[in-house]
Write a protein that holds these residues in place. Structure first.
Motif, PDB file in Angstrom:
ATOM      1  N   LYS A 182      46.052  20.371  -8.501  1.00 16.71           N
ATOM      2  CA  LYS A 182      45.256  20.777  -7.339  1.00 16.71           C
ATOM      3  C   LYS A 182      44.920  19.516  -6.554  1.00 16.71           C
ATOM      4  N   ILE A 231      44.280  17.706  -2.534  1.00 20.20           N
ATOM      5  CA  ILE A 231      44.043  17.849  -1.096  1.00 20.20           C
ATOM      6  C   ILE A 231      44.801  16.728  -0.393  1.00 20.20           C
ATOM      7  N   PHE A 279      37.647  16.515  -1.934  1.00 19.86           N
ATOM      8  CA  PHE A 279      37.910  15.658  -0.785  1.00 19.86           C
ATOM      9  C   PHE A 279      36.681  14.783  -0.566  1.00 19.86           C
ATOM     10  N   ALA A 313      44.447  23.416   0.741  1.00 20.97           N
ATOM     11  CA  ALA A 313      44.454  23.334  -0.722  1.00 20.97           C
ATOM     12  C   ALA A 313      45.518  24.292  -1.236  1.00 20.97           C
ATOM     13  N   ILE A 340      40.772  21.998   5.656  1.00 20.27           N
ATOM     14  CA  ILE A 340      41.256  21.442   4.403  1.00 20.27           C
ATOM     15  C   ILE A 340      42.347  22.357   3.853  1.00 20.27           C
ATOM     16  N   THR A 354      44.423  17.140   5.672  1.00 21.94           N
ATOM     17  CA  THR A 354      43.115  17.449   6.243  1.00 21.94           C
ATOM     18  C   THR A 354      43.157  17.216   7.748  1.00 21.94           C
ATOM     19  N   ASN A 372      41.142  19.523  -6.135  1.00 21.04           N
ATOM     20  CA  ASN A 372      40.678  20.135  -4.880  1.00 21.04           C
ATOM     21  C   ASN A 372      39.422  19.465  -4.338  1.00 21.04           C
ATOM     22  N   GLY A 405      41.601  13.192   1.147  1.00 25.57           N
ATOM     23  CA  GLY A 405      41.638  14.080  -0.004  1.00 25.57           C
ATOM     24  C   GLY A 405      41.767  13.356  -1.329  1.00 25.57           C
TER      25      GLY A 405
END
Length: 437
Positions: free
Chosen positions: A403, A405, A351, A421, A419, A408, A349, A345
């Motif tokens: 934001k 990530i 990845f 988020a 994922i 995962t 947001n 990530g």
């Protein structure tokens, strides 16, 4: 609420190219769709079981949500791959350690599934101090929801925060790691006197001499005597439990020599390994530090086999990332089922995926804006400050660092990824999977 898997023409390639043949996504978040997110709703771990038919998430509120993949339907050919809620339960509650005047959060740090040996499924979940073994029964036709029950509680063994749990390939034991110690447990025994072996203890006699902490640990997927643990100094230690009960001496030390010309105030922070994963074959190790993902060959300790720049454009932003504490974020990493593609990530947001064979890479975004059925998910590109921008590029100065990530997971055999988020779970599916069934 269902989490729907849409079609991806190719989940990894065509990577690093401008193309209209871009991944598509159909998804829904499993928590209420509102702008205000409570701290308890933030997803803190994601894990597929060994078949990929079940997917579990844990959150900061101590809850575990299990999703089950829908079977293929002849009347609805596109329904396969859709994951629906199978069970939801409260795994951990907030506690208070009166001896240390310390509050223990309910946040789920890690979930690990045990390999299925009968009709029921079992999983381990842990917060900072206590690990629990849960039985997940099979959903019967008349049942609306599965009631998960606790089978074992493994407590009072960690002075520091648990950061990892890993189930051994012998299916009888597992290990748990905190900042300074790794414990080996027997799954059928909870009595602390008989169940725990301290297999790693790096606590110095004088805590002022402490120079590094354990950041992650994992068993080898095939050899029950081998495990690896990573440190805040960027090193990996492979240990063999056949050599000694207390593995205070490693079998192999994996460490990349530091470039003196590149040393800065942030060098030690950004070199800290936040995650380590064995490849499915057991031949390689995948690690993640703040700026890079690295693949190590177990037969080569001197340097990584491959190094992938995840977001090198942040190198000029390290000062501000230190001030807002983002530099301490712990990103996880994952292998695909064939060990040919890795995923991790980033911020905004985003990845990243890296194809080890073609050396191509792609940046994708998990966002509500692309939540329409079979929405086209276009590769994104971040340009460095002052760099030449193309259409649809995003400037590094425009990235949203709230934001991120961090968590995962990749299906063990198919190109399906999960994922997390913030409080939303996104599932991406390779279109080729549907066509092969």
């Amino acid at each position: 609420m269902a989490v729907r898997c849409g079609a991806l023409p190719e989940i990894a390639p065509p990577m690093g190219e401008d193309t209209d043949a871009t991944p598509t996504l159909n998804h829904r978040g499993f928590l209420p769709d509102h702008n205000y997110v409570t701290e308890a709703d933030i997803i803190s771990t994601v894990e597929f079981n060994h078949t990929g038919e079940l997917l579990a998430t844990g959150d900061k509120g101590g809850r575990v949500v299990i999703f089950q993949r829908e079977p293929e339907s002849k009347t609805e050919p596109f329904s396969q791959g859709e994951y629906n809620v199978y069970s939801t339960f409260q795994s951990h509650e907030p506690e208070f350690d009166y001896l240390k005047s310390l509050e223990i959060e309910e946040k789920i740090n890690k979930i690990r599934w045990l390999p299925q040996q009968n009709a029921a499924h079992f999983l381990l979940s842990t917060n900072d101090k206590t690990i629990k073994l849960w039985k997940v029964p099979v959903l019967m036709p008349m049942d609306l929801m599965v009631e998960v029950s606790p089978r074992r509680v493994f407590a009072n063994a960690h002075t520091y925060h648990v950061n990892s749990i890993s189930v051994n390939s012998d299916y009888e034991t597992y290990m748990s790691a905190d900042d300074l110690r790794i414990n080996l447990w027997h799954l059928d025994i909870t009595d602390r006197s008989f169940s725990i072996l301290y297999i790693v203890d790096i606590k110095p006699a004088n805590m002022e001499d402490l120079t590094e902490v354990i950041t992650a640990a994992e068993f080898h997927p095939h050899h029950c005597n081998l495990f690896v643990y990573s440190s805040s100094k960027g090193t990996l230690r492979l240990c063999d439990m056949r050599e000694a009960a207390l593995c205070d001496k490693h079998s192999k030390l994996f460490e990349e020599p530091e470039d003196p010309s590149a040393r800065s105030f942030f060098s030690e922070i950004i070199s800290s390994v936040s995650d380590v994963k064995f490849s499915h074959s057991g031949r390689y190790l995948l690690t993640r530090d703040y700026l890079t993902a690295k693949v190590w060959d177990l037969n080569m300790e001197s340097k990584p086999l491959e190094t992938y720049q995840v977001h090198d454009y942040l190198r000029s932003k390290l000062c501000s990332l230190y001030e807002n504490d983002c530099i301490f974020d712990k990103f996880e990493c994952a292998w695909n089922g064939s060990d040919s593609v890795i995923m991790t990530g980033a911020y905004n947001n985003f990845f990243r995926m890296f194809d080890r064979n073609t050396k191509r890479d792609v940046t994708l975004e998990a966002s509500r804006e692309s939540s329409k059925p079979r929405a086209v998910l276009k590769p994104r590109r971040v340009c460095a400050a002052g760099g030449k921008r193309r259409k649809d590029d995003i400037s590094v100065d425009s990235l949203d660092f709230t934001k991120k990530i961090l968590h995962t997971a990749w299906h063990p055999s198919e190109n399906i990824i999960a994922i997390a988020a913030t409080n939303n779970l996104y599932i991406f599916q390779d279109k080729l999977n549907s066509e092969m069934h």
